[in-house]
Design a protein around this motif. Structure first.
Motif, PDB file in Angstrom:
ATOM      1  N   ASN A 212      -8.000  11.361  47.529  1.00 62.96           N
ATOM      2  CA  ASN A 212      -8.108  10.448  46.530  1.00 62.96           C
ATOM      3  C   ASN A 212      -8.472  11.173  45.196  1.00 62.96           C
ATOM      4  O   ASN A 212      -7.974  11.091  44.166  1.00 62.96           O
ATOM      5  N   VAL A 213      -9.518  11.966  45.248  1.00 62.05           N
ATOM      6  CA  VAL A 213     -10.151  12.799  44.328  1.00 62.05           C
ATOM      7  C   VAL A 213      -9.393  13.550  44.026  1.00 62.05           C
ATOM      8  O   VAL A 213      -9.007  13.836  42.523  1.00 62.05           O
TER       9      VAL A 213
ATOM     10  N   TYR B  19      -5.961  12.393  42.149  1.00 57.48           N
ATOM     11  CA  TYR B  19      -6.400  11.699  40.675  1.00 57.48           C
ATOM     12  C   TYR B  19      -6.822  13.009  39.944  1.00 57.48           C
ATOM     13  O   TYR B  19      -6.340  13.116  38.752  1.00 57.48           O
ATOM     14  N   ARG B  20      -7.453  13.965  40.217  1.00 57.52           N
ATOM     15  CA  ARG B  20      -8.124  14.839  39.416  1.00 57.52           C
ATOM     16  C   ARG B  20      -7.264  16.183  39.126  1.00 57.52           C
ATOM     17  O   ARG B  20      -6.989  16.715  37.997  1.00 57.52           O
TER      18      ARG B  20
ATOM     19  N   ARG C 164      -4.917  16.191  36.472  1.00 57.69           N
ATOM     20  CA  ARG C 164      -5.370  16.091  35.175  1.00 57.69           C
ATOM     21  C   ARG C 164      -6.441  17.434  34.966  1.00 57.69           C
ATOM     22  O   ARG C 164      -7.107  17.188  34.060  1.00 57.69           O
TER      23      ARG C 164
ATOM     24  N   SER D  12     -17.790  10.294  41.770  1.00 57.34           N
ATOM     25  CA  SER D  12     -16.781   9.464  41.805  1.00 57.34           C
ATOM     26  C   SER D  12     -17.344   8.278  40.409  1.00 57.34           C
ATOM     27  O   SER D  12     -18.405   7.778  40.464  1.00 57.34           O
ATOM     28  N   ARG D  13     -16.070   8.113  39.596  1.00 58.28           N
ATOM     29  CA  ARG D  13     -16.337   7.237  38.709  1.00 58.28           C
ATOM     30  C   ARG D  13     -15.161   6.028  38.749  1.00 58.28           C
ATOM     31  O   ARG D  13     -14.166   6.388  39.076  1.00 58.28           O
ATOM     32  N   CYS D  14     -15.478   4.842  38.048  1.00 60.42           N
ATOM     33  CA  CYS D  14     -14.558   4.003  37.730  1.00 60.42           C
ATOM     34  C   CYS D  14     -13.338   4.330  37.074  1.00 60.42           C
ATOM     35  O   CYS D  14     -13.556   4.900  35.955  1.00 60.42           O
ATOM     36  N   PRO D  15     -12.284   4.307  37.537  1.00 61.73           N
ATOM     37  CA  PRO D  15     -11.099   4.999  36.891  1.00 61.73           C
ATOM     38  C   PRO D  15     -10.793   4.165  35.301  1.00 61.73           C
ATOM     39  O   PRO D  15     -10.227   4.495  34.392  1.00 61.73           O
TER      40      PRO D  15
ATOM     41  N   GLY E 130     -15.333   4.086  33.579  1.00 59.74           N
ATOM     42  CA  GLY E 130     -16.081   5.321  33.849  1.00 59.74           C
ATOM     43  C   GLY E 130     -17.496   5.156  34.434  1.00 59.74           C
ATOM     44  O   GLY E 130     -18.049   6.319  34.299  1.00 59.74           O
TER      45      GLY E 130
ATOM     46  N   ILE F   6      -8.101  -2.245  40.887  1.00 60.99           N
ATOM     47  CA  ILE F   6      -8.295  -0.840  41.664  1.00 60.99           C
ATOM     48  C   ILE F   6      -6.820  -0.905  42.330  1.00 60.99           C
ATOM     49  O   ILE F   6      -6.785  -1.576  43.182  1.00 60.99           O
TER      50      ILE F   6
ATOM     51  N   TYR G 194      -5.548   3.764  46.821  1.00 59.14           N
ATOM     52  CA  TYR G 194      -7.104   4.199  47.162  1.00 59.14           C
ATOM     53  C   TYR G 194      -7.114   4.069  48.677  1.00 59.14           C
ATOM     54  O   TYR G 194      -7.677   4.759  49.557  1.00 59.14           O
TER      55      TYR G 194
END
Ligand SMILES: [Zn+2]
Length: 318
Positions: free
Chosen positions: A30-31, A34-35, A38, A47-50, A53, A81, A85
């Motif tokens: 998942n990380v 997402y990352r 970007r 991990s931060r809340c999308p 933050g 969310i 995920y």
């Protein structure tokens, strides 16, 4: 020396371990999903809340369970969310379980435990990379080189884990790449003015060949195309059309804005990138990412390739 069969005496704890192990790594996938698009670091920050933050508390980071307990909302700010995920985490767990079962069934009972562990780890790493590639391609329509090329190199380095020679692996990779690149990228462009497939797809079929020889590459391409066609027809029947991914549209607008402000790189990208024009009308011109279907086919071949080859009676021949 202890053999593999002695290790496999208690399958249930092993199954629970394999599933949990896969869920935990699914959380890391998942990380990556997402990352990587970007261009963010994979290790920092935690991990931060999308949505807002806020750092995610460890207890709220338990794969899939947290999503269910919190009913798909963030504890910090209540933002929705995406179920993606939890889906990716469960997919990681189920794939890990399937690979463990496959390794147990495919290896002789006299195999050394370290060999079984090496086969499992290699196949598991490939499967996690393919899950990441599939979701990145589905959202952004591109396949990251570190996965396609890195995965190819990994396959070329480990043919012995799959009873292949180094030459099988090398020939498979070359056949996979050229077999897609020549007709579907170069040839198609000459005939129709645009590529029928991306270079990333060619690299993914190259990966299949490096891992499973040329028959693995051939299966990935044909089974991938078949599954993509079924998905395309289903999408048209259910929704009436195939939507371009939202992120692809957003990237194009970004590029146009930069080009209008005089950025030369953006202008060049607009001229060369096939995604920089709006998709045409009709099923043939629709933009359906092919990577997810290739990834699915490669995992299918990894788990059931021997069985499929037996059915096709290729074993004695090639
Ligand atoms: Zn939040």
């Amino acid at each position: 020396m202890m053999t593999f069969s002695q290790l496999a005496l208690s399958p249930w704890p092993a199954r629970v371990f394999a599933f949990t192990w896969g869920c935990v790594w699914g959380s890391f996938v998942n990380v990556v999903v997402y990352r990587v698009p970007r261009e963010m670091s994979l290790v920092r920050p935690a991990s931060r809340c999308p949505a807002c933050g806020a750092p995610v508390r460890p207890l709220d980071n338990v794969p899939a369970l947290s999503w269910l307990v919190l009913r798909g909302r963030a504890r910090c700010c209540g933002a929705r969310i995406s179920p993606r995920y939890a889906v990716i985490e469960l997919l990681g767990g189920l794939t890990s379980l399937a690979i463990a079962e496959h390794v147990t069934a495919a290896l002789p009972v006299t195999a050394a435990p370290w060999h079984a562990a090496a086969v499992f780890m290699a196949e598991f790493a490939l499967a996690m990379a393919l899950i990441a590639a599939a979701f990145i391609d589905a959202e952004h329509m591109y396949l990251p080189d570190p996965i396609t090329i890195g995965g190819t190199l990994f396959g070329l380095a480990t043919p012995g884990l799959r009873d292949l020679t180094w030459l099988d692996s090398l020939f498979g990779a070359a056949a996979g790449f050229v077999g897609v690149w020549l007709p579907l990228v170069v040839g198609y462009k000459m005939l129709r003015g645009r590529a029928g497939m991306g270079l990333g797809d060619a690299k993914l079929v190259m990966l299949a060949g490096a891992w499973f020889g040329w028959w693995g590459a051939a299966f990935a391409l044909f089974a991938g195309a078949l599954q993509a066609s079924v998905a395309a027809v289903t999408l048209v029947l259910v929704r009436g059309k195939i939507e371009e991914p939202e992120a692809v549209r957003a990237d194009r607008e970004e590029l146009r804005r930069a080009a209008a402000e005089g950025d030369p790189d953006a202008k060049k990208a607009l001229e060369e990138d096939p995604l920089a024009t709006e998709p045409g009308e009709g099923l043939m011109a629709a933009r359906l990412p092919f990577g997810p279907f290739l990834c699915l086919a490669i995992v299918e071949w990894m788990l059931a390739g021997d069985w499929i080859r037996d059915r096709l009676a290729w074993r004695g021949g090639w």
